[in-house]
Design an enzyme around this catalytic site. Structure first.
Site, PDB file in Angstrom:
ATOM      1  N   LYS A 289     -11.347  -4.616  -8.133  1.00 54.90           N
ATOM      2  CA  LYS A 289     -12.589  -3.860  -8.034  1.00 54.90           C
ATOM      3  C   LYS A 289     -12.780  -3.000  -9.272  1.00 54.90           C
ATOM      4  O   LYS A 289     -11.841  -2.356  -9.766  1.00 54.90           O
ATOM      5  CB  LYS A 289     -12.565  -2.960  -6.797  1.00 54.90           C
TER       6      LYS A 289
ATOM      7  N   ASP B 265       0.850  -1.184   0.000  1.00 59.30           N
ATOM      8  CA  ASP B 265       0.000   0.000   0.000  1.00 59.30           C
ATOM      9  C   ASP B 265       0.884   1.231   0.000  1.00 59.30           C
ATOM     10  O   ASP B 265       1.991   1.220   0.557  1.00 59.30           O
ATOM     11  CB  ASP B 265      -0.938   0.019   1.207  1.00 59.30           C
TER      12      ASP B 265
ATOM     13  N   ASP C 286       4.296   2.465  -4.068  1.00 57.66           N
ATOM     14  CA  ASP C 286       3.360   2.641  -5.171  1.00 57.66           C
ATOM     15  C   ASP C 286       3.524   1.476  -6.137  1.00 57.66           C
ATOM     16  O   ASP C 286       4.592   1.304  -6.724  1.00 57.66           O
ATOM     17  CB  ASP C 286       3.661   3.975  -5.876  1.00 57.66           C
TER      18      ASP C 286
END
Length: 232
Positions: free
Chosen positions: A179, A99, A115
């Site tokens: 997602k 993260d 990143d």
């Protein structure tokens, strides 16, 4: 502890007295959290977020996890999906949580800050896994603007980046879960996924709020080679 999706939902609801300085949106969010059975169940079962139930439900449908897997969780904070991955992969599995924000340690997982769009982060993940991944998961979503078209483009941009990351780190036969928003993936991205994976499906797990536009793309059977070498 036995995993359970029994959310203990009751017909009773909690309403908050309006607090000075609290916005209407904040008031509604707090009331929704207090009355959300998945939030209560996550707290009771030790999951860091209600999102843990989403990946549990996706696993029940698509059989994503198996013992001894190497798993990457992109945008992992606060760590609900990572917790599930650690439990499902077992003691001989390897789970790397990445993260851009700091994240509290999770027993059994390697937590990295960085990143995922940067090559250095990709290499750090592969080194931590000590080999290519079997499963790459991404529950990342951008901050919403309320403008559907803009939000859709933002999430697609993130999904494309996550897809590229997965392509570079997955082993043959691996899987990718990400997602997306209602409407699914765009034609070009969907075509690329169908080219690179044996099966590509969309799903909205029951734990996703009914008023949310989120859903998930589940791609399984990666056709590439180690670290994404697909050949000429």
């Amino acid at each position: 502890m036995t995993e359970s999706r029994n959310t203990g939902e009751r017909s009773l609801s909690t309403r908050l007295r309006t607090a000075k300085g609290r916005t209407t949106a904040s008031q509604k969010w707090l009331e929704r959290q207090l009355n959300d059975p998945y939030v209560r169940a996550a707290k009771a079962q030790g999951w860091r977020s209600r999102a843990a139930f989403k990946i549990i439900e996706l696993d029940e449908r698509f059989k994503l996890f198996r013992p001894n897997q190497r798993i990457v969780d992109l945008g992992a904070a606060p760590g609900g999906w990572t917790q599930v991955a650690v439990k499902r992969a077992g003691e001989r599995g390897k789970v790397v949580a990445l993260d851009i924000l700091p994240m509290d340690p999770i027993s059994g997982a390697i937590v990295l800050q960085g990143d995922f769009n940067e090559e250095s982060a990709e290499q750090a993940v592969l080194e931590a896994l000590d080999g290519p991944a079997d499963l790459v998961m991404s529950d990342i979503a951008p901050n919403t603007t309320g403008h559907n078209a803009t939000d859709h483009l933002r999430i697609l941009a993130l999904v494309e980046l996550a897809t590229n990351f997965a392509h570079n780190v997955l082993s043959p036969g691996g899987a990718f879960v990400a997602k997306v928003f209602q409407g699914g993936t765009e034609r070009e991205l969907l075509a690329a996924l169908k080219r690179d994976y044996a099966t590509v499906r969309h799903a909205k797990p029951p734990a996703s709020r009914k008023d949310s536009s989120e859903m998930y793309v589940v791609a399984q059977g990666f056709r590439g080679g180690p670290q994404g070498n697909t050949g000429p």
